[in-house]
Design a protein around this motif. Structure first.
Motif, PDB file in Angstrom:
ATOM      1  N   LEU A  16      53.606  60.631  70.249  1.00 14.45           N
ATOM      2  CA  LEU A  16      53.905  60.434  71.217  1.00 14.45           C
ATOM      3  C   LEU A  16      52.916  59.201  72.584  1.00 14.45           C
ATOM      4  O   LEU A  16      52.323  59.130  72.363  1.00 14.45           O
ATOM      5  N   VAL A  17      53.711  58.654  73.164  1.00 13.54           N
ATOM      6  CA  VAL A  17      53.318  57.529  74.098  1.00 13.54           C
ATOM      7  C   VAL A  17      54.514  58.122  75.279  1.00 13.54           C
ATOM      8  O   VAL A  17      54.828  59.169  75.734  1.00 13.54           O
ATOM      9  N   GLN A  18      53.329  56.688  76.038  1.00 14.00           N
ATOM     10  CA  GLN A  18      53.901  57.315  77.599  1.00 14.00           C
ATOM     11  C   GLN A  18      55.103  55.908  77.516  1.00 14.00           C
ATOM     12  O   GLN A  18      55.701  55.187  77.136  1.00 14.00           O
ATOM     13  N   ALA A  19      56.224  57.254  78.742  1.00 10.56           N
ATOM     14  CA  ALA A  19      57.252  55.630  79.308  1.00 10.56           C
ATOM     15  C   ALA A  19      56.544  54.610  79.753  1.00 10.56           C
ATOM     16  O   ALA A  19      55.716  53.833  79.696  1.00 10.56           O
ATOM     17  N   SER A  36      72.678  59.989  52.670  1.00  9.55           N
ATOM     18  CA  SER A  36      71.931  60.639  52.856  1.00  9.55           C
ATOM     19  C   SER A  36      70.403  60.794  53.692  1.00  9.55           C
ATOM     20  O   SER A  36      70.198  59.466  54.449  1.00  9.55           O
ATOM     21  N   TRP A  37      70.175  61.239  53.947  1.00 11.93           N
ATOM     22  CA  TRP A  37      69.098  62.100  54.975  1.00 11.93           C
ATOM     23  C   TRP A  37      67.407  61.773  54.791  1.00 11.93           C
ATOM     24  O   TRP A  37      67.238  62.480  53.571  1.00 11.93           O
ATOM     25  N   GLY A  38      66.842  61.422  55.996  1.00 10.22           N
ATOM     26  CA  GLY A  38      65.384  61.403  55.601  1.00 10.22           C
ATOM     27  C   GLY A  38      65.164  63.171  56.169  1.00 10.22           C
ATOM     28  O   GLY A  38      65.700  63.653  56.475  1.00 10.22           O
ATOM     29  N   GLN A  39      63.875  63.268  56.789  1.00 10.56           N
ATOM     30  CA  GLN A  39      63.085  64.662  57.003  1.00 10.56           C
ATOM     31  C   GLN A  39      63.087  64.479  58.158  1.00 10.56           C
ATOM     32  O   GLN A  39      63.096  65.593  59.220  1.00 10.56           O
ATOM     33  N   GLY A  40      63.016  63.533  58.458  1.00 12.70           N
ATOM     34  CA  GLY A  40      63.080  63.083  60.332  1.00 12.70           C
ATOM     35  C   GLY A  40      61.651  62.426  61.184  1.00 12.70           C
ATOM     36  O   GLY A  40      60.159  63.397  60.012  1.00 12.70           O
ATOM     37  N   THR A  41      61.286  62.088  61.819  1.00 14.26           N
ATOM     38  CA  THR A  41      59.734  61.637  62.198  1.00 14.26           C
ATOM     39  C   THR A  41      59.815  62.118  63.913  1.00 14.26           C
ATOM     40  O   THR A  41      61.272  61.507  64.474  1.00 14.26           O
ATOM     41  N   GLN A  42      58.761  63.441  64.549  1.00 10.73           N
ATOM     42  CA  GLN A  42      58.901  63.145  65.534  1.00 10.73           C
ATOM     43  C   GLN A  42      58.840  62.132  66.376  1.00 10.73           C
ATOM     44  O   GLN A  42      57.488  61.379  66.197  1.00 10.73           O
ATOM     45  N   VAL A  43      59.512  61.306  67.961  1.00 15.30           N
ATOM     46  CA  VAL A  43      59.094  60.930  68.934  1.00 15.30           C
ATOM     47  C   VAL A  43      59.104  61.607  70.115  1.00 15.30           C
ATOM     48  O   VAL A  43      60.545  61.973  70.676  1.00 15.30           O
ATOM     49  N   THR A  44      58.175  61.710  71.197  1.00 15.33           N
ATOM     50  CA  THR A  44      57.967  61.981  72.124  1.00 15.33           C
ATOM     51  C   THR A  44      57.423  61.654  73.210  1.00 15.33           C
ATOM     52  O   THR A  44      56.680  60.505  72.749  1.00 15.33           O
ATOM     53  N   VAL A  45      58.777  61.015  74.748  1.00 17.40           N
ATOM     54  CA  VAL A  45      57.758  60.278  75.169  1.00 17.40           C
ATOM     55  C   VAL A  45      57.987  60.871  76.678  1.00 17.40           C
ATOM     56  O   VAL A  45      58.702  61.431  76.978  1.00 17.40           O
ATOM     57  N   SER A  46      56.119  60.557  76.977  1.00 13.37           N
ATOM     58  CA  SER A  46      56.068  62.347  78.512  1.00 13.37           C
ATOM     59  C   SER A  46      56.112  60.516  79.945  1.00 13.37           C
ATOM     60  O   SER A  46      56.164  59.359  79.358  1.00 13.37           O
ATOM     61  N   SER A  47      56.479  61.400  80.203  1.00 14.17           N
ATOM     62  CA  SER A  47      56.876  60.865  81.932  1.00 14.17           C
ATOM     63  C   SER A  47      55.663  60.587  82.245  1.00 14.17           C
ATOM     64  O   SER A  47      54.172  60.683  82.570  1.00 14.17           O
ATOM     65  N   GLU A  64      56.257  52.168  77.265  1.00  8.74           N
ATOM     66  CA  GLU A  64      55.532  51.751  75.801  1.00  8.74           C
ATOM     67  C   GLU A  64      56.461  51.631  74.636  1.00  8.74           C
ATOM     68  O   GLU A  64      58.031  51.659  74.384  1.00  8.74           O
ATOM     69  N   SER A  65      55.991  50.866  73.673  1.00  7.94           N
ATOM     70  CA  SER A  65      57.000  50.996  72.484  1.00  7.94           C
ATOM     71  C   SER A  65      56.433  52.047  70.782  1.00  7.94           C
ATOM     72  O   SER A  65      55.034  52.072  71.181  1.00  7.94           O
ATOM     73  N   LEU A  66      57.404  51.963  70.100  1.00  9.37           N
ATOM     74  CA  LEU A  66      56.865  53.058  68.854  1.00  9.37           C
ATOM     75  C   LEU A  66      57.963  51.967  68.025  1.00  9.37           C
ATOM     76  O   LEU A  66      58.691  51.091  68.660  1.00  9.37           O
ATOM     77  N   ARG A  67      57.489  52.256  66.876  1.00 12.19           N
ATOM     78  CA  ARG A  67      57.958  51.101  65.852  1.00 12.19           C
ATOM     79  C   ARG A  67      57.872  52.167  64.657  1.00 12.19           C
ATOM     80  O   ARG A  67      57.267  52.573  63.920  1.00 12.19           O
ATOM     81  N   LEU A  68      59.460  52.745  64.507  1.00  9.68           N
ATOM     82  CA  LEU A  68      59.727  53.560  63.024  1.00  9.68           C
ATOM     83  C   LEU A  68      60.393  53.364  61.703  1.00  9.68           C
ATOM     84  O   LEU A  68      60.989  51.288  62.099  1.00  9.68           O
TER      85      LEU A  68
END
Length: 114
Positions: A11-14, A103-114, A16-20
Protein backbone atom coordinates in the motif's frame (compact mmCIF):
# COMPACT_ATOMS: atom_id res chain seq x y z
CA UNK A 1 7.68 -28.14 -12.55
CA UNK A 2 7.52 -24.42 -13.25
CA UNK A 3 7.01 -22.18 -10.26
CA UNK A 4 6.73 -18.38 -10.12
CA UNK A 5 6.76 -16.38 -6.90
CA UNK A 6 6.03 -12.65 -6.81
CA UNK A 7 6.87 -10.23 -4.04
CA UNK A 8 7.01 -6.48 -3.40
CA UNK A 9 3.39 -5.43 -3.47
CA UNK A 10 1.89 -3.16 -0.85
CA UNK A 11 0.00 0.00 0.00
CA UNK A 12 1.45 3.34 -1.08
CA UNK A 13 0.27 6.87 -1.66
CA UNK A 14 -0.09 8.42 -5.08
CA UNK A 15 3.26 9.55 -6.45
CA UNK A 16 5.26 6.98 -4.53
CA UNK A 17 7.16 3.96 -5.88
CA UNK A 18 7.17 0.20 -5.54
CA UNK A 19 9.37 -2.55 -6.96
CA UNK A 20 7.90 -5.93 -7.75
CA UNK A 21 10.02 -9.05 -8.11
CA UNK A 22 9.23 -12.46 -9.57
CA UNK A 23 11.48 -15.48 -9.27
CA UNK A 24 10.85 -18.28 -11.75
CA UNK A 25 12.11 -21.83 -11.51
CA UNK A 26 11.76 -25.14 -13.28
CA UNK A 27 12.61 -24.20 -16.86
CA UNK A 28 14.49 -21.85 -19.15
CA UNK A 29 12.44 -18.77 -19.92
CA UNK A 30 12.38 -16.63 -23.02
CA UNK A 31 9.80 -13.92 -22.37
CA UNK A 32 8.85 -12.76 -18.88
CA UNK A 33 6.52 -10.00 -17.88
CA UNK A 34 3.66 -8.59 -15.89
CA UNK A 35 -0.10 -8.31 -16.20
CA UNK A 36 -2.53 -6.75 -13.75
CA UNK A 37 -6.18 -7.10 -12.85
CA UNK A 38 -8.20 -4.44 -11.09
CA UNK A 39 -11.46 -5.28 -9.30
CA UNK A 40 -14.26 -5.84 -11.78
CA UNK A 41 -11.94 -5.58 -14.78
CA UNK A 42 -10.21 -7.99 -17.11
CA UNK A 43 -6.56 -8.84 -16.72
CA UNK A 44 -4.48 -6.41 -18.78
CA UNK A 45 -0.97 -6.35 -20.12
CA UNK A 46 1.58 -4.20 -18.32
CA UNK A 47 5.06 -4.96 -19.63
CA UNK A 48 7.20 -7.71 -21.09
CA UNK A 49 10.90 -8.36 -21.55
CA UNK A 50 12.70 -10.93 -23.67
CA UNK A 51 15.81 -12.84 -22.74
CA UNK A 52 17.72 -10.34 -24.91
CA UNK A 53 16.12 -7.59 -22.79
CA UNK A 54 13.89 -6.17 -25.49
CA UNK A 55 10.93 -4.51 -23.75
CA UNK A 56 7.33 -3.57 -24.50
CA UNK A 57 5.06 -1.48 -22.27
CA UNK A 58 1.38 -0.70 -22.09
CA UNK A 59 0.71 2.93 -22.98
CA UNK A 60 -0.76 3.52 -19.52
CA UNK A 61 2.58 2.81 -17.79
CA UNK A 62 5.13 4.11 -20.30
CA UNK A 63 7.56 6.53 -18.72
CA UNK A 64 6.57 5.46 -15.19
CA UNK A 65 7.28 1.72 -15.03
CA UNK A 66 10.51 -0.06 -15.92
CA UNK A 67 10.83 -3.80 -16.45
CA UNK A 68 14.16 -5.58 -16.09
CA UNK A 69 15.45 -9.10 -15.59
CA UNK A 70 18.33 -11.12 -14.28
CA UNK A 71 18.71 -14.13 -16.56
CA UNK A 72 21.12 -15.89 -14.25
CA UNK A 73 18.58 -15.74 -11.42
CA UNK A 74 15.47 -16.21 -13.60
CA UNK A 75 14.08 -13.09 -11.99
CA UNK A 76 12.03 -10.29 -13.49
CA UNK A 77 11.47 -6.93 -11.84
CA UNK A 78 8.94 -4.14 -12.28
CA UNK A 79 9.99 -0.75 -10.96
CA UNK A 80 6.86 1.36 -10.61
CA UNK A 81 7.29 5.10 -10.12
CA UNK A 82 4.78 7.94 -9.91
CA UNK A 83 2.06 5.50 -8.96
CA UNK A 84 -1.55 6.52 -9.48
CA UNK A 85 -4.75 5.25 -7.85
CA UNK A 86 -5.68 3.67 -11.20
CA UNK A 87 -2.60 1.44 -10.90
CA UNK A 88 -4.32 -0.37 -8.03
CA UNK A 89 -4.61 -4.03 -9.00
CA UNK A 90 -3.32 -7.51 -8.42
CA UNK A 91 -0.11 -7.81 -10.41
CA UNK A 92 0.68 -11.18 -11.97
CA UNK A 93 4.05 -12.32 -13.20
CA UNK A 94 4.23 -14.59 -16.20
CA UNK A 95 7.00 -16.49 -17.94
CA UNK A 96 7.08 -18.25 -21.29
CA UNK A 97 9.56 -21.09 -21.50
CA UNK A 98 11.52 -22.36 -24.48
CA UNK A 99 8.58 -24.62 -25.41
CA UNK A 100 6.27 -21.57 -25.59
CA UNK A 101 4.32 -22.62 -22.52
CA UNK A 102 3.10 -19.79 -20.29
CA UNK A 103 3.11 -20.00 -16.52
CA UNK A 104 1.71 -17.55 -13.99
CA UNK A 105 2.45 -16.49 -10.46
CA UNK A 106 -0.14 -16.23 -7.70
CA UNK A 107 -0.30 -12.43 -7.84
CA UNK A 108 0.69 -9.61 -5.53
CA UNK A 109 -1.61 -6.77 -4.47
CA UNK A 110 -0.67 -3.18 -5.22
CA UNK A 111 -2.88 -0.50 -3.70
CA UNK A 112 -2.34 3.20 -4.39
CA UNK A 113 -4.26 5.65 -2.25
CA UNK A 114 -5.06 9.17 -3.39
Amino acid sequence: QVHLVESGGGLVQAGESLRLSCVASGSIFNTMGWYRQAPGKQREFVATITRARSTVYADSVKGRFTISRDNAENTVYLQMNSLKPEDTAVYYCYAQNIYYKNSWGQGTQVTVSS
